[in-house]
Design a protein around this motif. Structure first.
Motif, PDB file in Angstrom:
ATOM      1  N   ASN A   1     -35.388  60.567  13.548  1.00 24.35           N
ATOM      2  CA  ASN A   1     -35.583  61.313  14.796  1.00 24.35           C
ATOM      3  C   ASN A   1     -35.449  62.820  14.589  1.00 24.35           C
ATOM      4  N   GLU A   2     -34.743  63.224  13.534  1.00 18.03           N
ATOM      5  CA  GLU A   2     -34.523  64.652  13.277  1.00 18.03           C
ATOM      6  C   GLU A   2     -35.690  65.296  12.532  1.00 18.03           C
ATOM      7  N   PHE A   3     -36.602  64.472  11.994  1.00 15.18           N
ATOM      8  CA  PHE A   3     -37.738  65.047  11.281  1.00 15.18           C
ATOM      9  C   PHE A   3     -38.690  65.716  12.267  1.00 15.18           C
ATOM     10  N   ALA A   4     -38.958  66.979  12.051  1.00 14.17           N
ATOM     11  CA  ALA A   4     -39.875  67.704  12.930  1.00 14.17           C
ATOM     12  C   ALA A   4     -41.332  67.386  12.594  1.00 14.17           C
ATOM     13  N   ASN A   5     -41.594  67.086  11.321  1.00 15.62           N
ATOM     14  CA  ASN A   5     -42.953  66.784  10.877  1.00 15.62           C
ATOM     15  C   ASN A   5     -43.270  65.320  11.185  1.00 15.62           C
ATOM     16  N   GLY A   6     -44.147  65.095  12.180  1.00 19.94           N
ATOM     17  CA  GLY A   6     -44.452  63.729  12.609  1.00 19.94           C
ATOM     18  C   GLY A   6     -45.126  62.897  11.539  1.00 19.94           C
ATOM     19  N   LYS A   7     -46.027  63.497  10.757  1.00 26.83           N
ATOM     20  CA  LYS A   7     -46.727  62.753   9.713  1.00 26.83           C
ATOM     21  C   LYS A   7     -45.762  62.308   8.617  1.00 26.83           C
ATOM     22  N   PHE A   8     -44.856  63.193   8.248  1.00 23.92           N
ATOM     23  CA  PHE A   8     -43.874  62.834   7.219  1.00 23.92           C
ATOM     24  C   PHE A   8     -42.966  61.715   7.720  1.00 23.92           C
ATOM     25  N   ARG A   9     -42.583  61.792   9.002  1.00 24.64           N
ATOM     26  CA  ARG A   9     -41.717  60.761   9.572  1.00 24.64           C
ATOM     27  C   ARG A   9     -42.413  59.411   9.561  1.00 24.64           C
ATOM     28  N   LYS A  10     -43.695  59.374   9.923  1.00 28.52           N
ATOM     29  CA  LYS A  10     -44.432  58.109   9.927  1.00 28.52           C
ATOM     30  C   LYS A  10     -44.584  57.554   8.515  1.00 28.52           C
ATOM     31  N   ALA A  11     -44.780  58.441   7.551  1.00 30.27           N
ATOM     32  CA  ALA A  11     -44.908  57.990   6.164  1.00 30.27           C
ATOM     33  C   ALA A  11     -43.605  57.361   5.679  1.00 30.27           C
ATOM     34  N   VAL A  12     -42.474  57.990   6.014  1.00 33.07           N
ATOM     35  CA  VAL A  12     -41.167  57.445   5.636  1.00 33.07           C
ATOM     36  C   VAL A  12     -40.944  56.092   6.309  1.00 33.07           C
ATOM     37  N   GLN A  13     -41.339  55.972   7.585  1.00 36.84           N
ATOM     38  CA  GLN A  13     -41.191  54.708   8.301  1.00 36.84           C
ATOM     39  C   GLN A  13     -41.977  53.595   7.623  1.00 36.84           C
ATOM     40  N   VAL A  14     -43.236  53.872   7.303  1.00 38.31           N
ATOM     41  CA  VAL A  14     -44.091  52.850   6.691  1.00 38.31           C
ATOM     42  C   VAL A  14     -43.513  52.392   5.357  1.00 38.31           C
ATOM     43  N   VAL A  15     -43.085  53.337   4.531  1.00 40.12           N
ATOM     44  CA  VAL A  15     -42.517  52.992   3.225  1.00 40.12           C
ATOM     45  C   VAL A  15     -41.233  52.171   3.384  1.00 40.12           C
ATOM     46  N   SER A  16     -40.407  52.527   4.377  1.00 40.73           N
ATOM     47  CA  SER A  16     -39.145  51.813   4.575  1.00 40.73           C
ATOM     48  C   SER A  16     -39.359  50.414   5.144  1.00 40.73           C
ATOM     49  N   TYR A  17     -40.487  50.185   5.822  1.00 46.27           N
ATOM     50  CA  TYR A  17     -40.771  48.855   6.387  1.00 46.27           C
ATOM     51  C   TYR A  17     -41.270  47.875   5.329  1.00 46.27           C
ATOM     52  N   LEU A  18     -41.908  48.372   4.290  1.00 46.43           N
ATOM     53  CA  LEU A  18     -42.593  47.503   3.325  1.00 46.43           C
ATOM     54  C   LEU A  18     -41.703  46.435   2.685  1.00 46.43           C
ATOM     55  N   PRO A  19     -40.471  46.751   2.238  1.00 45.35           N
ATOM     56  CA  PRO A  19     -39.657  45.704   1.596  1.00 45.35           C
ATOM     57  C   PRO A  19     -39.397  44.490   2.487  1.00 45.35           C
ATOM     58  N   HIS A  20     -39.404  44.685   3.805  1.00 47.26           N
ATOM     59  CA  HIS A  20     -39.139  43.568   4.716  1.00 47.26           C
ATOM     60  C   HIS A  20     -40.200  42.479   4.577  1.00 47.26           C
ATOM     61  N   PHE A  21     -41.405  42.849   4.199  1.00 39.35           N
ATOM     62  CA  PHE A  21     -42.508  41.891   4.127  1.00 39.35           C
ATOM     63  C   PHE A  21     -42.642  41.262   2.746  1.00 39.35           C
ATOM     64  N   LEU A  22     -41.738  41.608   1.841  1.00 40.65           N
ATOM     65  CA  LEU A  22     -41.735  40.989   0.522  1.00 40.65           C
ATOM     66  C   LEU A  22     -40.848  39.757   0.521  1.00 40.65           C
ATOM     67  N   SER A  23     -41.245  38.731  -0.210  1.00 40.38           N
ATOM     68  CA  SER A  23     -40.397  37.541  -0.338  1.00 40.38           C
ATOM     69  C   SER A  23     -39.226  37.856  -1.251  1.00 40.38           C
ATOM     70  N   TRP A  24     -38.178  37.038  -1.150  1.00 44.08           N
ATOM     71  CA  TRP A  24     -37.008  37.261  -1.991  1.00 44.08           C
ATOM     72  C   TRP A  24     -37.312  37.004  -3.461  1.00 44.08           C
ATOM     73  N   VAL A  25     -38.355  36.233  -3.747  1.00 46.14           N
ATOM     74  CA  VAL A  25     -38.759  36.028  -5.143  1.00 46.14           C
ATOM     75  C   VAL A  25     -39.218  37.356  -5.741  1.00 46.14           C
ATOM     76  N   VAL A  26     -40.049  38.078  -4.976  1.00 47.53           N
ATOM     77  CA  VAL A  26     -40.552  39.377  -5.433  1.00 47.53           C
ATOM     78  C   VAL A  26     -39.417  40.398  -5.508  1.00 47.53           C
ATOM     79  N   ILE A  27     -38.568  40.416  -4.455  1.00 48.20           N
ATOM     80  CA  ILE A  27     -37.459  41.370  -4.422  1.00 48.20           C
ATOM     81  C   ILE A  27     -36.509  41.133  -5.594  1.00 48.20           C
ATOM     82  N   ALA A  28     -36.207  39.865  -5.870  1.00 48.01           N
ATOM     83  CA  ALA A  28     -35.321  39.549  -6.993  1.00 48.01           C
ATOM     84  C   ALA A  28     -35.928  40.032  -8.302  1.00 48.01           C
ATOM     85  N   GLY A  29     -37.235  39.854  -8.466  1.00 47.70           N
ATOM     86  CA  GLY A  29     -37.899  40.334  -9.681  1.00 47.70           C
ATOM     87  C   GLY A  29     -37.792  41.840  -9.837  1.00 47.70           C
ATOM     88  N   ILE A  30     -37.946  42.564  -8.721  1.00 44.64           N
ATOM     89  CA  ILE A  30     -37.823  44.024  -8.750  1.00 44.64           C
ATOM     90  C   ILE A  30     -36.415  44.437  -9.161  1.00 44.64           C
TER      91      ILE A  30
END
Length: 298
Positions: A96-125
């Motif tokens: 919420n403190e990020f003034a740059n909206g595009k940067f904030r959305k990019a950070v959000q998208v990157v932070s959401y991605l691990p949720h959609f990975l299976s634990w098999v993939v996460i464990a491998g990482i």
């Protein structure tokens, strides 16, 4: 047609969108409750099941390994609940403190991605990340002049590995509800605060955080109800013979005893015990919260 039915009919499109979710919960969460009666019966492949009362519960509580399994479940769940719970809140406040909206959305998208990975993939990482020979963590440790360490086979480290991997997977996704609550704050409150000369710290502590109180209480109560669920998929992918005594939880115990060894009634009794504890904890936390703060899960 009464008023409630008229409102439901007016919002029929929304209810149709909700239908697949309802069907999912009925099939996989409500219907299996009927099968819980197997905890009180002696399972037989052919013929009727014989009623045995509390036989399997007595066996469960007298089994030495169950005490260790229960302890592991409570420790791992408590670590996740109390140590991870504040992180998505802080992450939402940071976004919420990020003034740059595009940067904030990019950070959000990157932070959401691990949720959609299976634990098999996460464990491998994480296996690669913590590898004692080529992992980034041990490369850093060796650069400091210290010997490499195999975190995945170390009894003192494995629970923290589970905690870190769970935080990495869920921080972005769990922050959505808090970020939505922050976005719902009226702009007029910010304007009035700036006019009164409030600093950014005062705005966060006096305006933003109070709007997060209700979702924080609701999510905490729900998390308490899941304290007996320490993460079956995660533990199955991270376990090995060296650390199994530290991360063997009720779900893995039920999986091993029920599906692998075929002791269906005994495993059902263990799972029913876990579910009852969860229900009692949710109701207790809800009523305590309602009593103290007049806010609860519903």
């Amino acid at each position: 047609m009464n008023t409630r039915m008229k409102r439901m009919w007016a919002d029929k499109t929304l209810y149709l969108m909700l239908l697949p979710c309802i069907i999912y919960f009925v099939l996989f969460h409500v219907w299996p409750i009927i099968g819980m009666k197997l905890a009180f019966y002696d399972y037989r492949i052919l013929g009727d099941h014989e009623f045995v009362g509390l036989k399997y519960f007595k066996e469960l509580f007298s089994t030495p390994v169950f005490a260790n399994v229960l302890q592991n479940t409570l420790i791992i769940s408590a670590m996740k609940m109390f140590l991870i719970f504040p992180i998505p809140i802080c992450f939402a406040l940071m976004l919420n403190e990020f003034a740059n909206g595009k940067f904030r959305k990019a950070v959000q998208v990157v932070s959401y991605l691990p949720h959609f990975l299976s634990w098999v993939v996460i464990a491998g990482i994480w296996f690669e990340f913590l590898s004692p020979s080529t992992g980034a963590v041990n490369e850093f440790v060796k650069a400091l002049g210290m010997p490499a360490k195999d975190f995945l086979t170390d009894k003192d480290s494995i629970r923290w590995v589970l905690l870190a991997s769970e935080a990495w997977r869920s921080i972005g996704w769990d922050s959505i509800i808090f970020l939505a609550a922050i976005m719902g704050v009226s702009p007029s409150l910010y304007e009035a605060a700036y006019v009164d000369g409030a600093s950014r710290w005062h705005i966060v502590t006096r305006i933003v955080l109070p709007h997060l109180y209700v979702p924080m209480v609701t999510i905490f109560i729900l998390n308490v109800g899941f304290i007996m669920n320490a993460g079956l998929d995660q533990v199955l992918n991270f376990t090995n013979d060296s650390v199994n005594s530290q991360i063997d939880i009720i779900d893995t115990y039920v999986y091993r005893v029920g599906l692998i060894n075929g002791q269906y009634s005994f495993a059902t009794a263990a799972n029913l015990f876990k579910s009852l504890i969860g229900v009692v904890l949710v109701l207790s936390t809800h009523f305590i919260s309602k009593k103290l703060t007049n806010k609860g899960a519903w």
